[in-house]
Enzyme design. Structure first.
Site, PDB file in Angstrom:
ATOM      1  CB  CYS A  14      -0.897   0.009   1.223  1.00 48.48           C
ATOM      2  SG  CYS A  14      -1.728  -1.537   1.452  1.00 48.48           S
TER       3      CYS A  14
HETATM    4  N1  SAJ Z   1       7.204   2.125   8.458  1.00 46.26           N
HETATM    5  C1  SAJ Z   1       8.362   2.781   8.864  1.00 46.26           C
HETATM    6  N2  SAJ Z   1       8.275   3.732   9.826  1.00 46.26           N
HETATM    7  C2  SAJ Z   1       7.082   4.068  10.408  1.00 46.26           C
HETATM    8  C3  SAJ Z   1       5.898   3.379   9.981  1.00 46.26           C
HETATM    9  C4  SAJ Z   1       5.994   2.410   9.022  1.00 46.26           C
HETATM   10  O1  SAJ Z   1       9.447   2.505   8.355  1.00 46.26           O
HETATM   11  O2  SAJ Z   1       7.062   4.935  11.269  1.00 46.26           O
HETATM   12  C5  SAJ Z   1       7.305   1.129   7.406  1.00 46.26           C
HETATM   13  C6  SAJ Z   1       6.844  -0.237   7.850  1.00 46.26           C
HETATM   14  O3  SAJ Z   1       7.928  -0.980   8.370  1.00 46.26           O
HETATM   15  C7  SAJ Z   1       6.337  -0.838   6.542  1.00 46.26           C
HETATM   16  C8  SAJ Z   1       5.820   0.362   5.772  1.00 46.26           C
HETATM   17  O4  SAJ Z   1       6.422   1.512   6.373  1.00 46.26           O
HETATM   18  O5  SAJ Z   1       7.411  -1.409   5.817  1.00 46.26           O
HETATM   19  C9  SAJ Z   1       4.295   0.504   5.810  1.00 46.26           C
HETATM   20  O6  SAJ Z   1       3.928   0.526   7.152  1.00 46.26           O
HETATM   21  P1  SAJ Z   1       2.373   0.699   7.622  1.00 46.26           P
HETATM   22  O7  SAJ Z   1       2.349   0.710   9.111  1.00 46.26           O
HETATM   23  O8  SAJ Z   1       1.757   1.846   6.930  1.00 46.26           O
HETATM   24  O9  SAJ Z   1       1.772  -0.674   7.209  1.00 46.26           O
HETATM   25  P2  SAJ Z   1       0.762  -1.206   6.112  1.00 46.26           P
HETATM   26  O10 SAJ Z   1       1.145  -0.742   4.759  1.00 46.26           O
HETATM   27  O11 SAJ Z   1       0.601  -2.663   6.340  1.00 46.26           O
HETATM   28  O12 SAJ Z   1      -0.650  -0.649   6.534  1.00 46.26           O
HETATM   29  C10 SAJ Z   1      -1.084   0.550   6.099  1.00 46.26           C
HETATM   30  C11 SAJ Z   1      -2.071   0.977   7.182  1.00 46.26           C
HETATM   31  N3  SAJ Z   1      -1.274   1.374   8.330  1.00 46.26           N
HETATM   32  C12 SAJ Z   1      -1.694   2.102   9.339  1.00 46.26           C
HETATM   33  O13 SAJ Z   1      -2.747   2.710   9.307  1.00 46.26           O
HETATM   34  C13 SAJ Z   1      -0.852   2.114  10.561  1.00 46.26           C
HETATM   35  C14 SAJ Z   1      -2.926   1.993   6.576  1.00 46.26           C
HETATM   36  O14 SAJ Z   1      -2.146   3.073   6.164  1.00 46.26           O
HETATM   37  C15 SAJ Z   1      -3.704   1.392   5.472  1.00 46.26           C
HETATM   38  O15 SAJ Z   1      -4.958   1.007   5.998  1.00 46.26           O
HETATM   39  C16 SAJ Z   1      -3.072   0.194   4.840  1.00 46.26           C
HETATM   40  O16 SAJ Z   1      -1.691   0.394   4.825  1.00 46.26           O
HETATM   41  C17 SAJ Z   1      -3.627   0.071   3.450  1.00 46.26           C
HETATM   42  O17 SAJ Z   1      -4.084  -1.015   3.152  1.00 46.26           O
HETATM   43  O18 SAJ Z   1      -3.616   1.050   2.738  1.00 46.26           O
END
Ligand code: SAJ
Length: 436
Positions: A275
């Site tokens: 995503c």
């Molecule tokens: N990440 C970082 N630093 C952070 C947060 C995340 O490096 O501070 C990295 C994570 O390790 C990962 C990536 O970014 O590799 C994405 O992280 P994420 O927490 O956004 O995880 P996703 O993609 O599984 O989930 C997101 C959802 N996350 C949250 O709301 C916390 C949301 O944005 C969406 O509902 C979902 O993608 C989607 O399906 O769009």
């Protein structure tokens, strides 16, 4: 009786037959949530193995409790099929198909297109249709509607209703599931909005209505672009802090003491998942059609794509300080999932780093308690090693790429010659620990 009254009556009597197209990490939890409210749900997927697993009550999605799937299937509330012609029996259809990027990093709309064709060819009058997949604003009205009307010969607003309601699944999140995560909904007509709200409220506590699908599409893209830009920002600042001998993790913890106007994001080896690193480029794509250059997304994407390379440099530098070359060194990666406590390695930044180390002659291995084996983009296949003292000690360098909760920083540090910690798992590192 009007189509609208007919479907609202079915909803009121719990007699609605709901179709869910796409039984992945969004569709299957959604289907189970509706089935748990004693609604009949028909799950559609092109994958026969997935369909067979669902019908056998065999769960394959980490966010679903195995027993929940077994229960709704055994009670006959949820069945799955590869036969898309049975869509004609459905009163409502929720579309949860992938929206990836193609190899030119442009939106790949083929999944939405084929779903719309299948639905259009099997559409009965009085059906509600909602797209859940993340996409660029205008998709519902300008991309989906013409296909469905062409294939069905029916008219939106009179014969069927079309809406957009973005999925908000956060894989691995134990607190927020389908039922208690507010749902945004925008429809092409007022009737569609009213019907969609009644349907979604069958399984979701809070439905937030907006004035159009275009607004709802923009809501979701804003949510994910916000994350991409902020995570990329902290990644870039982490690289600078490293050059300035500033502990970025200490900086973030201190910034978090501000009770307003700041949300912490944490640096890492890159941004994985299906995503955040991808969806914002859907927005960049449509912005160009409006002659608008979204420079923030482009820059954030550039930073994110470079992170694995910078991480390789960090590993090579750490080995060098221990008078070792990457070439011939045993490098053990801890965690290949794209984020903690899940079993999904899609777009995981660990994989390109492993490929680069292997390409430079490093002897690569990994351990991930959630992922027993992987094959990287360069075709390197690995099986997860057991994580014990011997495995750690045999490595010239241990790289922590995913901060699974089960990882014990003190144990890793004690039994490793050299650690490159990209996720702040080891809080108080000694001389043999290099942090992002
Ligand atoms: N990440 C970082 N630093 C952070 C947060 C995340 O490096 O501070 C990295 C994570 O390790 C990962 C990536 O970014 O590799 C994405 O992280 P994420 O927490 O956004 O995880 P996703 O993609 O599984 O989930 C997101 C959802 N996350 C949250 O709301 C916390 C949301 O944005 C969406 O509902 C979902 O993608 C989607 O399906 O769009």
């Amino acid at each position: 009786m009007s189509n609208k009254k007919s479907i609202l009556d079915k909803i009121a009597r719990n007699e609605l037959l709901l179709g869910v197209v796409g039984l992945g990490y969004v569709g299957l939890p959604l289907a189970v949530s509706f089935a748990q409210e004693k609604n009949k749900v028909l799950g559609f997927d092109k994958s026969e193995p997935k369909v067979n697993k669902v019908n056998a009550g065999q769960n394959y999605i980490g966010d679903i409790e195995d027993e929940d799937l077994k229960d709704v299937v055994s009670k006959g509330y949820l069945t799955a099929t590869t036969d898309f012609s049975t869509l004609k029996a459905c009163d409502a259809v929720l579309i949860c198909v992938p929206t990836p990027l193609d190899r030119f990093r442009k939106p790949d709309m083929t999944y939405i297109e084929s779903a719309c064709i299948a639905i259009g060819q099997n559409l009965k009058k009085g059906t509600f249709i909602s797209l859940e997949s993340t996409t660029y604003p205008t998709t519902t009205k300008d991309f989906m509607l013409p296909i469905i009307e062409r294939e069905s010969g029916l008219k939106q607003g009179e014969d069927f209703w079309l809406a957009f309601s973005p999925e908000r699944v956060d894989p691995g999140n134990r607190d927020y599931k389908t039922k208690n995560t507010p749902k945004v909904l925008g429809a092409l007509t007022q009737d569609g909005l009213e019907i969609g709200e009644a349907i979604y409220k069958m399984a979701i506590e809070n439905v937030h209505l907006v004035s159009s699908p275009r607004v709802a599409e923009m809501v979701k893209i804003l949510e994910n672009t916000y994350r991409l830009v902020n995570i990329s920002l902290i990644n870039e600042l982490a690289l600078l802090a490293g050059k300035m001998d500033i502990n970025i993790w200490e900086v973030i913890e201190a910034a978090k003491t501000k009770p307003f106007g700041f949300q912490a994001f944490y640096p890492g080896p890159g941004i994985g998942g299906h995503c955040i690193p991808l969806d914002p480029f859907y927005l960049e794509h449509i912005a160009k059609k409006f002659d608008f250059d979204l420079s923030m997304i482009h820059t954030a994407g550039h930073i994110n794509m470079r992170m694995p390379h910078y991480m390789y440099i960090k590993i090579a530098t750490a080995l060098n300080r221990h008078k070792k070359a990457v070439n011939g060194s045993k490098v053990l990666f801890l965690g290949v999932a794209y984020k903690p406590n899940i079993d999904d390695e899609r777009e995981s930044p660990a994989l390109p780093i492993m490929d680069t180390v292997a390409k430079k002659g490093g002897v690569v291995s990994y351990h991930d308690p959630y992922i027993p084996e992987i094959t990287t983009e360069n075709g390197n296949s690995f099986k997860s090693l057991k994580l014990d003292k011997e495995t750690l000690m045999s490595a010239d360098c241990v790289v922590i790429t995913t901060n699974h909760s089960v990882f014990d920083g003190a144990f890793i540090e004690e039994h490793s010659k050299l650690v490159v910690d990209l996720r702040n798992v080891i809080k108080e590192g000694s001389d043999n620990v290099y942090k992002l």
